[in-house]
Design an enzyme around this catalytic site. Structure first.
Site: not given
Ligand code: MCN
Ligand code: CUN
Length: 788
Positions: A223, A373-374, A743
Site C-alpha cells: 500500500q 480498516r482501522c 474506513e
Molecule cells: N471518496 C469520495 N468522496 C469523499 C471521500 C472519498 O468520492 N469525500 C472516494 C475516494 O476518491 C476514493 C474512495 O472514496 O476513491 C476512498 O477514499 P478515502 O476515504 O480517501 O480512502 P483511501 O482512498 O485512502 O483508501 C483507504 C481506505 C482504507 S485505509 C482501507 S483499510 C480500505 C478502504 O480504504 N481498504 C480498501 N477501502 C477499501 N476498499 C477496497 N475496495 N479495498 C480495500 O483494500
Molecule cells: Cu488501518 S487499515 Mo487502512 O489504514 O489501510
C-alpha cells in the site's frame, strides 16, 4: 446540504456517479496482480514455518531438500546473518527477524526459505527440510506477559521484561477530580479481539535483481511503495542497493485493508534470494500463511470509565488499555503515535476532562496491530466510547439517543478542541443522528420494543454516533520512520488536451483511477474519461506515503486539486495571450476561459493545451504541467450515526439484524457511487468482527482459527441489507471540502450492533458483551440470566 454538481456528465467532475474506469479490466479478467506477472527464468520461493509459538532452533537440515531436482537454494537466518540481513526494522522502530538464527517467537513464523524452479517443487522441498526445535515456555496472555516471572521474550534487545512502551495523554489529576466529584460513574472492561483482514489477494512479490545494471525491481503487494523503497535503501544500502537502483512497483492490488502496509519477512527474503542468485524470485503466500502469520488488527484490552452528572452530562472519561503486539511492535502507526489515534476516544462528545493510557506488551504471537480498516486505532476508540455511552444510559435509565444529544459537541463549537488535544475541523452530530432516527423510525421502534418486551420477545435498538479522524499529515505531527506524511500529484496535460496524473498513493480497490480523474475534471474541465491516473510505480510516481488510514482523498486528492489549479493558472495566461486580453478580463467555467462581457470570445482547455506546445506566449516555458506536494493543515473528521435493530432468537441465541441505517458525512463527495460502495464494504467489515471474526490461540500459542473453517467470514448470505444516507458538512481546510471515508463504516458499525444486542438483553441485567457476538455466546447469556 448536498455536494453541488458543477460539471455536465460529459466532463464528470465531482458529484457524478461515474462508473469506475478500472473496472473494465477487472471485469474482462485482465487485472494485473503480482501473481499474474511471469518473468523469464523466474524462480519460486516457499517458506518453512514454525509449528511452535516459542522454541529454540537446534538444527536445520536441508540436505534432503537440496538433493531434490529443481531446488536451487535453501536460505536460513544464518545465511542472511553473513550480510547482516537477518533482522529488519519495523515501521514502529522496533526490530523484527527476517529469518531466525536461534529462536522462533510465534507459530507460523518464517524459519527458512526454499528457492526452486517451480512452485510445487518449492512446496515439496519445504516438507523435506528437517528442523529440530526445543520448545520453550510461551507467553500467550498479555496480562501474563507483565507478571514478574513471565519468560522474557526480547532478550535480543537486552530487555528484562515484556513491556514495550507506555503512552498517555490528557490531564490525569483533573480527570481524577472529575471522577471524585461525579454523581454517577460507570466502568466496563472491553476486549476487542485480534482479527485478520482476509483480502482476496494474499501478499507476495517478485524480486528481480539485474546484476548487469545493479538494479532491483520489486513487484509487490504494498500500500506504500515509496516508503518501501526508502526503507530498503536504508537497510540494504550496505550490500549495494542504493535508492536510485531500487524500483518498487505495486500493480493491481486485490484488497489491502491495512494488511499490505507492513514489510513482511517474505519480501526481504525474496529480495535477498534474487540478489544472491541474479534471477527473479516470486513469493506468493498461500491463504493459511496469510491468515496465520500476517499483520493482525486490534487486540486491545480496554478498561473504560465515564463520569457524569445525574441528569446525564458526561464530565470525564478515563481509559486504560493493554495492547498485545505479539513478538514485535510492527504496527504501522505514525512515529509519534504508538497507539495510533486512539486518543480520539472522547468521540463526538464534549467531555471536559479525559485521560488515556496505553501499555504495549510482547507475546508469542504474530506481530502487527494496525490493519482492518482501522484509521490507526480509531475503531478501538469508537468502540470504547460508543459502548460506554450506552453503559451510562442504561445506568441512568435514559434513552441512549437522548444521552447522545445531551453530550454532542454542538455545530457552533467547531473548530472544537478536545480534552485529548485534537482540533476537530467540522461536524454536525445532532443532524446525522436525527436523520438516522427519522429514517429508521426510532420512536415507533421504541414503542414496538416496549410491546414486544411485554410479550417476552427480544428486540434491541443500538446507536453509534462516531467521529473519525483521517488524512495524516499534517507533517509537523505525522511521520513514518522520519518520512513526513504529505502526499503528491504530478499532472501533465498533453497537446490534445488529454491528461496523465500520477500519485504517491496506491489504490487497492478504492477506485482512485476514477475519483482522482473526477477531481481533475472538476478543476480543469477536461473530461474525467480523458484523465489517465497512475499510481504505484516509484520510478514514475511522485514521492508519497501511500494509501491507508483513509488519507488519499484528504492528502493526494487535495494535491490533485492544487496541481490542477496550478495548471489552470498557467492556462489562464495562455488564454489571455490567445484572446489578446488581460488575465483579469477572463472568466473560468469548467473547461473554458471566456472574456468577461463578451461570452462568445472564448478558448477551451483543449485549445489552450494545444497552444502550450505549439503557440505559447513568448518568454513562457512550453508545456502544461504541475506537481503538488500537499501537506494538510489538519486532519479531516468525517462522522456518522448508525442505528441497528436486532431480533434475537431465544432458542438458538441467533441474532438477526432486522435493519441497519447508516448516515455518513464525509464532507463533499467526489463520487457518490464509490462512497456508497466504500460504506457498504465498510459496514460488512464492521459486521464481520462484531458477529463472527476472531483469531483465537490456545495456551501453547497454537492458533485455533488457522483456516476459514474456524475463522468465520461473512458471505452475502449472512450480511444484512444496508440502508445508507448522508449529510454533507464540508471540511473547511480541504481544497474540495472533502473528508476521507474509506474506513468510517468499519469504525462505526460494530458498536451499533453490540449496543443493539445489549439493549435487547438489558431487561435481564446484561450491560456488555465482547465481540464477536456469536450465537453460542448469546445462548449462554440467555441461560445464565435465566431468560429461557
Ligand atoms: N471518496 C469520495 N468522496 C469523499 C471521500 C472519498 O468520492 N469525500 C472516494 C475516494 O476518491 C476514493 C474512495 O472514496 O476513491 C476512498 O477514499 P478515502 O476515504 O480517501 O480512502 P483511501 O482512498 O485512502 O483508501 C483507504 C481506505 C482504507 S485505509 C482501507 S483499510 C480500505 C478502504 O480504504 N481498504 C480498501 N477501502 C477499501 N476498499 C477496497 N475496495 N479495498 C480495500 O483494500
Ligand atoms: Cu488501518 S487499515 Mo487502512 O489504514 O489501510
Amino acid at each position: 446540504m448536498e455536494t453541488e454538481v458543477r460539471t455536465p456528465p460529459t466532463i464528470c467532475g465531482m458529484g457524478h456517479r461515474m462508473k469506475r474506469k478500472e473496472d473494465a479490466r477487472f471485469l474482462f479478467g485482465k487485472g494485473r496482480y503480482v501473481d499474474d506477472i511471469k518473468l523469464p527464468g523466474m524462480l519460486y520461493m516457499d517458506i518453512v514455518r514454525s509449528p511452535f509459538a516459542h522454541a529454540r532452533i537446534k538444527s536445520i537440515n536441508a540436505e534432503r531438500a537440496l538433493a531434490m531436482d529443481g531446488v536451487v537454494a535453501v536460505i536460513t537466518g544464518k545465511d542472511l546473518e553473513k550480510y547482516n540481513l537477518h533482522w529488519m526494522p519495523t515501521l514502529m522502530g522496533d526490530t523484527q527477524m527476517v529469518l531466525p538464527t536461534d529462536r522462533v517467537m510465534y507459530q507460523a513464523q518464517e524459519v527458512a526459505a526454499v528457492i526452486a524452479t517451480d512452485r510445487y517443487i518449492a512446496a515439496d522441498a519445504v516438507e523435506a527440510i528437517e528442523v529440530e526445535y526445543e520448545p520453550l515456555e510461551p507467553v500467550v496472555d498479555p496480562f501474563r506477559a507483565l507478571e514478574p516471572d513471565a519468560p522474557v521474550l526480547r532478550t535480543d534487545k537486552g530487555k528484562t521484561d515484556n513491556h514495550i512502551w507506555h503512552w498517555e495523554v490528557g490531564d490525569r489529576e483533573a480527570t481524577e477530580r472529575a471522577f471524585q466529584e461525579a454523581d454517577v460513574v460507570v466502568k466496563q472492561q472491553i476486549y476487542i479481539p485480534r482479527i485478520h483482514v482476509a483480502s482476496i489477494e494474499t501478499c507476495g512479490c517478485i524480486a528481480d535483481y539485474n546484476p548487469a545494471e545493479g538494479k532491483l525491481t520489486v513487484y509487490m503487494t504494498t500500500q506504500a511503495p515509496h516508503v518501501v523503497r526508502t526503507a530498503l535503501a536504508l537497510v540494504a544500502g550496505h550490500v549495494g542497493l542504493s535508492e536510485e537502483k531500487i524500483r518498487v512497483i505495486s500493480p493491481d492490488i486485490g484488497g489491502g485493508f491495512g494488511g499490505k502496509v507492513p514489510t513482511y519477512p517474505g519480501y526481504v527474503i525474496a529480495i535477498a534470494a534474487s540478489v544472491l542468485l541474479g534471477k527473479p524470485v516470486k513469493w506468493i503466500e498461500d491463504r493459511s500463511e496469510n491468515l496465520q502469520a500476517d499483520s493482525f488488527a486490534r487486540d486491545y484490552h480496554i478498561t473504560a470509565e465515564l463520569a457524569a452528572t445525574k441528569d446525564g452530562k458526561i464530565t470525564a472519561l478515563r481509559i486504560k488499555t493493554l495492547a498485545d503486539h505479539g513478538y514485535t511492535d510492527a504496527a504501522a502507526n505514525p512515529s509519534k503515535f504508538p497507539a495510533g489515534l486512539f486518543s480520539i476516544c472522547t468521540g463526538s462528545y464534549d467531555i471536559k476532562h479525559a485521560f488515556v493510557e496505553v501499555d504495549a506488551v510482547y507475546t508469542n504471537k504474530p506481530p502487527g496491530g494496525v490493519a482492518y480498516r482501522c484509521s490507526f486505532r480509531v475503531t478501538e476508540a469508537v468502540h470504547a466510547i460508543e459502548r460506554m455511552v450506552d453503559v451510562l444510559a442504561q445506568k441512568l435509565g435514559m434513552d441512549p439517543a437522548e444521552l447522545r444529544f445531551r453530550n454532542f459537541v454542538q455545530p457552533d463549537q467547531f473548530p472544537y478542541k478536545s480534552a485529548l488535544g485534537w482540533e476537530y475541523d467540522s461536524g454536525n452530530y445532532p443532524a446525522a443522528l436525527r436523520k438516522a432516527m427519522d429514517l429508521i423510525g426510532y420512536e415507533e421502534l421504541r414503542r414496538e420494543q416496549a410491546e414486544r418486551r411485554a410479550r417476552g420477545e427480544l428486540i434491541g435498538i443500538g446507536i453509534s454516533s462516531f467521529t473519525e479522524i483521517v488524512g495524516a499529515g499534517p507533517s509537523r505531527h505525522f511521520d513514518i520512520l522520519g518520512i513526513k506524511m504529505f502526499d503528491s500529484c504530478e499532472l501533465r496535460i498533453h497537446p490534445t488536451g488529454k491528461a496523465i496524473a500520477r500519485f504517491g498513493t496506491k489504490s487497492q480497490g478504492q477506485g482512485h483511477e476514477t475519483t482522482y480523474a473526477q477531481i481533475i475534471a472538476e478543476e480543469l474541465g477536461i473530461p474525467a474519461a480523458h484523465v489517465q491516473v497512475e499510481e504505484g510505480d516509484t520510478d514514475t510516481a511522485p514521492y508519497g506515503l501511500g494509501t491507508y488510514a483513509s488519507r488519499s482523498t484528504p492528502t493526494a486528492g487535495a494535491a490533485a486539486a492544487m496541481a490542477a489549479r496550478k495548471v489552470r493558472e498557467k492556462a489562464r495566461k495562455i488564454a489571455a495571450y490567445l484572446l489578446e486580453v488581460s488575465e483579469e478580463d477572463l472568466e473560468w467555467e469548467p473547461g473554458v476561459f471566456r472574456v468577461k462581457g463578451a461570452p462568445d470570445k472564448s478558448v477551451t482547455i483543449q485549445e489552450i493545451a494545444f497552444a502550450a506546445y505549439t503557440n505559447h506566449p513568448p518568454g513562457m516555458e512550453a508545456g502544461l504541467e504541475a506537481v503538488h506536494y500537499y501537506d494538510p493543515p489538519n486532519l479531516t473528521f468525517p462522522f456518522g450515526s448508525y442505528i441497528c435493530v436486532v431480533d434475537i432468537d431465544k432458542g438458538t441465541g441467533q441474532v438477526k439484524i432486522r435493519r441497519f441505517v447508516a448516515v455518513d458525512d464525509c464532507g463533499h463527495v467526489i463520487n457518490p457511487m464509490i462512497v456508497e460502495g466504500q460504506i457498504h464494504g465498510g459496514l460488512t467489515m464492521g459486521f464481520a468482527p462484531a458477529m463472527m471474526e476472531e483469531l483465537v490461540y490456545d495456551e501453547e500459542g497454537n492458533i485455533l482459527t488457522g483456516s476459514f473453517m474456524d475463522y468465520l467470514l461473512p458471505t452475502a448470505v449472512e450480511t444484512p441489507r444496508w440502508e445508507t444516507a448522508r449529510t454533507v458538512t464540508p471540511s473547511p481546510h480541504h481544497p474540495l471540502g472533502a473528508k476521507g471515508v474509506g474506513e468510517s463504516a468499519t469504525v462505526g458499525a460494530p458498536a451499533a450492533i453490540v449496543n443493539a444486542v445489549v439493549d435487547a438483553l438489558s431487561p435481564y441485567g446484561v450491560t456488555h458483551i465482547d465481540i464477536p457476538i456469536t450465537p453460542y455466546k448469546v445462548w449462554k447469556i440467555l441461560h445464565e440470566k435465566g431468560v429461557v
